[in-house]
Design a protein around this motif. Structure first.
Motif, PDB file in Angstrom:
ATOM      1  N   SER A  28      53.210  50.717  41.498  1.00 40.70           N
ATOM      2  CA  SER A  28      53.409  49.559  40.638  1.00 40.70           C
ATOM      3  C   SER A  28      52.792  48.322  41.284  1.00 40.70           C
ATOM      4  O   SER A  28      52.641  48.264  42.506  1.00 40.70           O
ATOM      5  N   PRO A  29      52.429  47.311  40.462  1.00 34.34           N
ATOM      6  CA  PRO A  29      51.843  46.094  41.034  1.00 34.34           C
ATOM      7  C   PRO A  29      52.738  45.437  42.084  1.00 34.34           C
ATOM      8  O   PRO A  29      52.254  44.951  43.103  1.00 34.34           O
ATOM      9  N   LYS A  30      54.055  45.447  41.847  1.00 30.70           N
ATOM     10  CA  LYS A  30      54.982  44.836  42.824  1.00 30.70           C
ATOM     11  C   LYS A  30      54.954  45.608  44.139  1.00 30.70           C
ATOM     12  O   LYS A  30      54.941  45.020  45.231  1.00 30.70           O
ATOM     13  N   ASP A  31      54.930  46.944  44.053  1.00 31.15           N
ATOM     14  CA  ASP A  31      54.863  47.743  45.280  1.00 31.15           C
ATOM     15  C   ASP A  31      53.531  47.522  45.995  1.00 31.15           C
ATOM     16  O   ASP A  31      53.477  47.483  47.234  1.00 31.15           O
ATOM     17  N   THR A  77      42.344  42.281  33.227  1.00 28.99           N
ATOM     18  CA  THR A  77      41.431  41.405  33.975  1.00 28.99           C
ATOM     19  C   THR A  77      41.518  41.640  35.474  1.00 28.99           C
ATOM     20  O   THR A  77      40.765  41.056  36.234  1.00 28.99           O
ATOM     21  N   ARG A  78      42.479  42.495  35.875  1.00 33.00           N
ATOM     22  CA  ARG A  78      42.719  42.788  37.293  1.00 33.00           C
ATOM     23  C   ARG A  78      42.942  41.500  38.089  1.00 33.00           C
ATOM     24  O   ARG A  78      42.345  41.257  39.140  1.00 33.00           O
ATOM     25  N   THR A  79      43.825  40.668  37.522  1.00 30.08           N
ATOM     26  CA  THR A  79      44.144  39.387  38.143  1.00 30.08           C
ATOM     27  C   THR A  79      45.570  39.397  38.669  1.00 30.08           C
ATOM     28  O   THR A  79      46.520  39.646  37.921  1.00 30.08           O
ATOM     29  N   LEU A  80      45.727  39.134  39.957  1.00 23.76           N
ATOM     30  CA  LEU A  80      47.034  39.036  40.590  1.00 23.76           C
ATOM     31  C   LEU A  80      47.461  37.572  40.612  1.00 23.76           C
ATOM     32  O   LEU A  80      46.722  36.714  41.097  1.00 23.76           O
ATOM     33  N   LEU A  81      48.652  37.282  40.084  1.00 25.45           N
ATOM     34  CA  LEU A  81      49.181  35.925  40.065  1.00 25.45           C
ATOM     35  C   LEU A  81      50.362  35.844  41.027  1.00 25.45           C
ATOM     36  O   LEU A  81      51.324  36.604  40.905  1.00 25.45           O
ATOM     37  N   ARG A  93      42.248  46.437  49.253  1.00 25.59           N
ATOM     38  CA  ARG A  93      42.730  47.747  49.705  1.00 25.59           C
ATOM     39  C   ARG A  93      43.962  48.202  48.922  1.00 25.59           C
ATOM     40  O   ARG A  93      44.131  49.390  48.639  1.00 25.59           O
ATOM     41  N   THR A  94      44.846  47.257  48.616  1.00 24.93           N
ATOM     42  CA  THR A  94      46.115  47.640  47.994  1.00 24.93           C
ATOM     43  C   THR A  94      46.091  47.568  46.470  1.00 24.93           C
ATOM     44  O   THR A  94      46.946  48.167  45.820  1.00 24.93           O
ATOM     45  N   PHE A  95      45.125  46.823  45.893  1.00 27.78           N
ATOM     46  CA  PHE A  95      44.997  46.760  44.437  1.00 27.78           C
ATOM     47  C   PHE A  95      43.683  47.426  44.020  1.00 27.78           C
ATOM     48  O   PHE A  95      43.591  48.645  43.972  1.00 27.78           O
ATOM     49  N   TYR A  96      42.667  46.622  43.707  1.00 29.08           N
ATOM     50  CA  TYR A  96      41.371  47.148  43.290  1.00 29.08           C
ATOM     51  C   TYR A  96      40.266  46.428  44.067  1.00 29.08           C
ATOM     52  O   TYR A  96      40.471  45.328  44.582  1.00 29.08           O
TER      53      TYR A  96
END
Length: 470
Positions: free
Chosen positions: A4-7, A41-45, A71-74
């Motif tokens: 998950s994004p949070k993890d 959009t593969r945007t982390l806020l 490394r941890t997202f994209y």
């Protein structure tokens, strides 16, 4: 992404924690709050508690953040900050982070806390970290009359780094005039156009520490061999070497090798080569064989332009009359200008007040040393002529009479001490002399002040008269 994004964010924090000190992690990363992740959009806020935290992260940790998140997202993840600008009224501002093209498996950068300044990695060329500040580029280096020549030449060097013209480039000027920004911008632009080139920015102090460490570990040859592989060597604050004879000797051999092989050398100092007392003569002759470019303190117009640029970048709202007031009173230092803007932002947020002239006066009085009525060269010449009972025409003449030489030299010394003028400008206004004459005169006056107590008292008396006028 299998988690998950949070993890994924928690994994990123865990990875960051391994690469910074406990205090750095607690201060700058633990307060960051995960907000959301947009898969499309593969945007982390993420939310940060203040503009200061945002600015510090962007200034010092953006490379680390970029590599960890890839490394941890994209690989193409985008980072966006939600900055809390007013806690009481829950006001926030969303700002996108600067994007860095970083390979997914690139090694994590060493931060200022865990990087050892006494070791060098002389492995494969592609592993060299240029140690450049990615925020100091030509794009945000505002041009004005005080920096037009050095900026133009620096850009030319970056675009044609193999050219023997302007090699070495020696930049000098007072603190706060933008020397470090300019030489970083040259390196950044060169790296952008020629990514395969080995470019390295190093402070003179760090170079000296590395050399001392090499001596202690009997690895001086490795130290020299490493530096001889550089395509563009950028050294800041070389006045630090004026008493370091062994460091000078070692740099002399590195300089010769790079110069003979067509590699570019960029040097910065707070004074011109002629005033680097204690520096080896053979080094000074090499410093002078390329281009010596003076950076003057920015004038009022350039200060205003710099302020407009920073205000627009930070999304601030500051009235034009306040901008003009700051430009006219903040002593012509880029660092002072930035500090005043940051302080205004802090006061306006913490005390929930608007930015006006009154607030600007309060901030400048506390943050910047200013004169209510700055001295002019005319004021100084008039006072000195009166003290020595000579005429202005005589002081500006080519006469070598002792009393006129003393008045002339003292005028130059006081002008350099009490005005914002560069040596070249002072020389022109005192009988059309050049900057080297001004520097020589200032040195002679300083030496006499230290050895002649009566003369020192005279100078103090003249300086006190200036303060009484203000």
């Amino acid at each position: 992404m299998n988690v998950s994004p949070k993890d994924a964010w928690d994994n990123a924090l865990a990875l960051i924690q391994k690469n910074v000190s406990p205090q750095q992690y607690k201060t700058w990363f633990k307060p960051i709050i995960f907000e959301s992740f947009d898969e499309t959009t593969r945007t982390l806020l993420v939310q940060v508690p203040s503009p200061f935290v945002y600015e510090y992260l962007e200034e010092n940790y953006i490379d680390l953040l970029s590599k960890v998140l890839r490394r941890t997202f994209y690989a193409d993840v985008k980072l966006k900050y939600r900055i809390v600008t007013d806690n009481e009224h829950h006001i926030t501002q969303d700002v996108e982070a600067e994007q860095h093209e970083v390979p997914v498996n690139a090694p994590l950068p060493k931060t200022k806390a865990n990087q050892s300044p006494t070791t060098l990695d002389a492995a494969q060329p592609q592993q060299l970290d240029p140690n450049l500040n990615s925020h100091q580029t030509f794009a945000n280096y505002i041009e004005g009359n005080s920096n037009k020549l050095p900026r133009s030449v620096g850009l030319s060097i970056a675009e044609h780094p193999g050219s023997p013209q302007f090699n070495p480039m020696f930049v000098y000027g007072p603190s706060g005039c933008g020397k470090t920004h300019l030489i970083n911008a040259i390196g950044m632009r060169t790296k952008q156009l020629y990514p395969q080139k080995r470019i390295l920015y190093v402070s003179a102090r760090l170079f000296q520490v590395q050399y001392t460490n090499a001596v202690l570990h009997n690895t001086v040859n490795d130290f020299i061999n490493f530096y001889q592989t550089i395509d563009m060597l950028i050294v800041d604050d070389i006045q630090e070497w004026m008493t370091a004879t062994k460091t000078q000797d070692t740099f002399f051999h590195i300089f010769n090798h790079l110069f003979r092989n067509g590699k570019h050398i960029i040097l910065a100092s707070d004074r011109p080569p002629v005033d680097l007392r204690g520096m080896n003569d053979r080094l000074l002759t090499r410093f002078a064989c390329g281009l010596i470019a003076e950076l003057e303190k920015p004038n009022v117009q350039l200060c205003a332009d710099i302020l407009h640029s920073k205000i627009e970048k930070d999304g601030l709202q500051i009235p034009e009359d306040v901008i003009q007031y700051i430009a006219e009173t903040a002593n012509g230092s880029v660092r002072d200008l930035q500090g005043v803007i940051n302080s205004l932002l802090a006061y306006s947020v913490v005390y929930n007040t608007t930015v006006d002239i009154k607030l600007a006066q309060r901030v400048i009085q506390r943050a910047v040393k200013i004169d209510d009525k700055p001295l002019t060269i005319d004021d100084i010449l008039e006072t000195v002529c009166k003290h020595f009972n000579v005429t202005l025409t005589a002081v500006n003449s080519r006469s070598r009479k002792q009393d006129l030489v003393m008045a002339r030299q003292l005028s130059m010394y006081l002008a350099q001490k009490f005005t914002k003028m560069p040596a070249s400008r002072i020389g022109k206004l005192v009988g059309g002399r050049d900057h080297s004459t001004v520097i020589h005169s200032c040195t002679r006056i300083q030496e006499r002040i230290q050895t002649d107590s009566m003369f020192s008292s005279e100078v103090t008396s003249i300086e006190n008269s200036f303060r009484l006028k203000n």
